[in-house]
Enzyme design. Structure first.
Site, mmCIF file in Angstrom:
data_model
loop_
_atom_site.group_PDB
_atom_site.id
_atom_site.type_symbol
_atom_site.label_atom_id
_atom_site.label_comp_id
_atom_site.label_asym_id
_atom_site.label_seq_id
_atom_site.Cartn_x
_atom_site.Cartn_y
_atom_site.Cartn_z
ATOM 1 N N ASP A 147 0.865 -1.189 0.000
ATOM 2 C CA ASP A 147 0.000 0.000 0.000
ATOM 3 C C ASP A 147 0.900 1.237 0.000
ATOM 4 O O ASP A 147 1.601 1.491 0.986
ATOM 5 C CB ASP A 147 -0.887 -0.055 1.257
ATOM 6 C CG ASP A 147 -1.865 1.106 1.355
ATOM 7 O OD1 ASP A 147 -1.643 2.137 0.687
ATOM 8 O OD2 ASP A 147 -2.849 0.971 2.114
ATOM 9 N N HIS A 148 0.854 1.992 -1.080
ATOM 10 C CA HIS A 148 1.783 3.118 -1.216
ATOM 11 C C HIS A 148 1.458 4.256 -0.246
ATOM 12 O O HIS A 148 2.237 5.187 -0.092
ATOM 13 C CB HIS A 148 1.785 3.618 -2.671
ATOM 14 C CG HIS A 148 3.123 4.163 -3.099
ATOM 15 N ND1 HIS A 148 4.010 4.749 -2.214
ATOM 16 C CD2 HIS A 148 3.736 4.192 -4.318
ATOM 17 C CE1 HIS A 148 5.093 5.125 -2.879
ATOM 18 N NE2 HIS A 148 4.963 4.793 -4.145
#
Ligand code: CAO
Length: 548
Positions: free
Chosen positions: A520-521
């Protein structure tokens, strides 16, 4: 460069008709035959095409102006090769193309009768050949007046209604939407009212074309003399029904491209005419409604999403035999979760390979030693241990986002995706950091069995920190696993292969395990993800590193 005046060509009975749309503006480059303006009488509308290609220098008409044959529309800087005068004595291709078609005259009918069935056919509509039926304006059982429109046909530039030559009761429509019709095509059978003689087709005359709803029958079948064959028949809403959308051909085309049902659009133009703005406002309204629709819920196939085209509606049975089955309960639940996670989380996936040659040899040896115990160790158990080590080293992966905070977990519960007959489930090995590979293998096989038997309880699937999806037993190379929210990363594993690996002196055959880490950036940076993967690979290559 030559300046050319583009004028309204011979448009038959269209005199003093109002300009209702300007389709180009100064500075536009137009092609020959491109529509420049739309004009409209009280009964019909038509687009006027350009006789030349070039750049529009000046528009000489504005909305609301009245024009007729010869009215100056605009001045064009014509392309050198296309500057032949539009009104050459022997019509050029451009001039011919610019000449409008005769409007449909009241069509020829079968011989007059004082009652009985009469065939109604498409009359001479000039070059309007093989045009599509876009509207059916009457249905069997309707009482039809002479000249009442039966169908609308449309070419790429114009539309027109085809009127009835006969009064009576419509027995049968012989065309359906989408059919292609030409002069002479049978469109309807009408049970003629006694005494109602059909309107006869007059002999072709050299007179100007007559509009479809001209008040004086019989009208001439308007075969134009010379080569100036028609290309632009008018849209002639002769007997507008309450539901018939009133719009020019270009607007109809525009609406069709967007999938807008014109009958649902409210026209804001003169006499309720639908404008391009109306169509755009309709689309905006639909989008706004879709945007206000279910929040946070699953967006099922068939439900419009803002900014996206509607889900395709396909009649699959048209293409072959089909069977319909309801989705399993697990598929519905996991599908909704996966969809939300895929849409909400900005996923990035890093692919890497781990050299597991020694680890695999150790695994095989361990299984041999433990043959009698009945516990089989698979690569997945080692992967769980390796992931625990990587999570300890990179705690931002053992985390969840909670509003403006990150929750860092100090426990290590690892989920693994299990393929079951009813769909995907993710049981969780609790406290994997405190368990050995043998115990993990044992628990995993018990949980996998429970999953396949549909016996997993909510607690078996709760509390996960990080997940692994292994397709190693099946095959494949790399894939992009979807993060199991509220976790922030997932490891995808595919089948290991012997590959040539350069050791600085020679290629060596090594067993390489493909790893795909989705993260998850919002919670993790790319550099951290690359380090996580590299560390994981290093541990799998040599588990002694865990001790460092
Ligand atoms: N490379 C090569 N072989 C592998 C391997 C890999 N990465 N991983 C497993 N194998 C081998 C095993 O060693 C075993 O071989 P043997 O039968 O010769 O001993 C065989 O493949 C079968 O392994 P397995 O699948 O039974 O065992 P597992 O521990 O690897 O996996 C489980 C268990 C439950 C995770 C698995 O059965 C499963 O359901 N996998 C599917 C997961 C899934 O659907 N993921 C997709 C989620 S996203 O849609």
């Amino acid at each position: 460069m030559t300046m050319v005046e583009v004028k309204v060509p011979d448009i038959g009975d269209f005199k003093d008709v109002e300009v209702i749309e300007l389709l180009v503006k100064a500075g536009d480059t137009v092609k020959q035959e491109q529509s420049l303006i739309t004009v409209e009488s009280d009964k019909a509308s038509m687009e006027i095409p350009s006789s030349h290609a070039g750049v529009v220098k000046e528009l000489k008409v504005k909305l609301g102006d009245k024009v007729g044959e010869g009215s100056l529309l605009l001045v064009l800087e014509a392309e050198a090769s296309a500057a032949a005068p539009a009104e050459a004595p022997a019509p050029s291709a451009a001039a011919a193309a610019a000449a409008p078609a005769p409007a449909p005259t009241v069509p020829a009918a079968s011989p007059a009768s004082a009652g009985g069935p009469v065939e109604v056919r498409v009359p001479d509509i000039g070059d309007f050949d093989e045009v599509a039926v876009i509207e059916l304006l009457a249905q069997p059982g309707d009482t039809i007046q002479v000249e009442q429109s039966l169908i609308t046909v449309e070419s790429d530039k114009a539309s027109m209604e085809i009127p009835s030559s006969q009064a009576g009761v419509l027995k049968e429509l012989k065309v359906k939407l989408g059919d292609k019709v030409s002069k002479g095509t049978l469109i309807a059978v009408i049970e003629a009212s006694a005494g109602a003689a059909p309107v006869a087709a007059a002999a072709p005359a050299a007179s100007a074309p007559q509009a479809a709803a001209a008040p004086s029958p019989p009208v001439a079948s308007a075969t134009r003399s010379g080569a100036s064959s028609p290309a632009m028949p008018p849209h002639a809403p002769g007997a507008p029904s309450a539901s018939l959308p009133h719009a020019s051909p270009s607007i109809r085309r525009f609406a069709r491209e967007l999938g807008v049902p014109l009958e649902q659009v409210k026209g804001s133009g003169p006499k309720g005419r639908i404008t391009q703005q109306d169509v755009q406002s309709f689309v905006k309204g639909v989008m706004a409604e879709a945007g206000a629709a279910p929040k946070g819920g699953a967006v099922a196939a068939g439900v419009a999403m803002p900014g996206l085209l509607p889900w395709p509606q396909v009649d699959f049975a048209k293409f072959g035999a089909i069977e319909r089955k309801p989705l399993s309960r697990i598929k519905k639940i996991s599908g909704a979760n996966l969809h939300r996670n895929w849409v909400v989380i900005p996923h990035v996936t890093n692919h890497d390979d781990a050299d597991i040659t020694e680890l695999e040899a150790f695994r095989v040896a361990t299984n041999k030693e433990n043959e009698k115990s009945g516990v089989k160790v698979t690569m997945l158990a080692f992967l769980i241990k390796a992931c625990v080590a990587a999570l300890k080293k990179f705690p931002e992966f053992n985390a969840s986002l909670d509003g403006e905070e990150v929750v860092l977990k100090q426990y290590f519960h690892i989920g693994f995706a299990a393929d079951t007959p009813n769909g995907l489930m993710v049981p969780v090995i609790k406290d994997a950091d405190k368990k050995g590979v043998l115990q993990i293998s044992q628990e995993m096989s018990e949980l996998a069995k429970k999953a396949r038997d549909g016996k997993l309880g909510p607690n078996d699937m709760a509390g996960g920190c990080f997940s692994i999806s292994s397709l190693g037993g099946i095959g494949g190379r790399y894939f992009t696993p979807i993060i199991n929210a509220p976790e922030v990363a997932i490891l995808g594993v595919c089948r290991s292969n012997i590959e040539p690996v350069w050791d600085g002196k020679a290629f060596q055959p090594r067993l390489m395990l493909p790893l795909s880490l989705s993260w998850d950036h919002r919670a993790v940076d790319g550099a951290a993800a690359a380090r996580f993967n590299a560390y994981l690979g290093a541990i799998l290559a040599d588990f002694r590193r865990v001790l460092l």
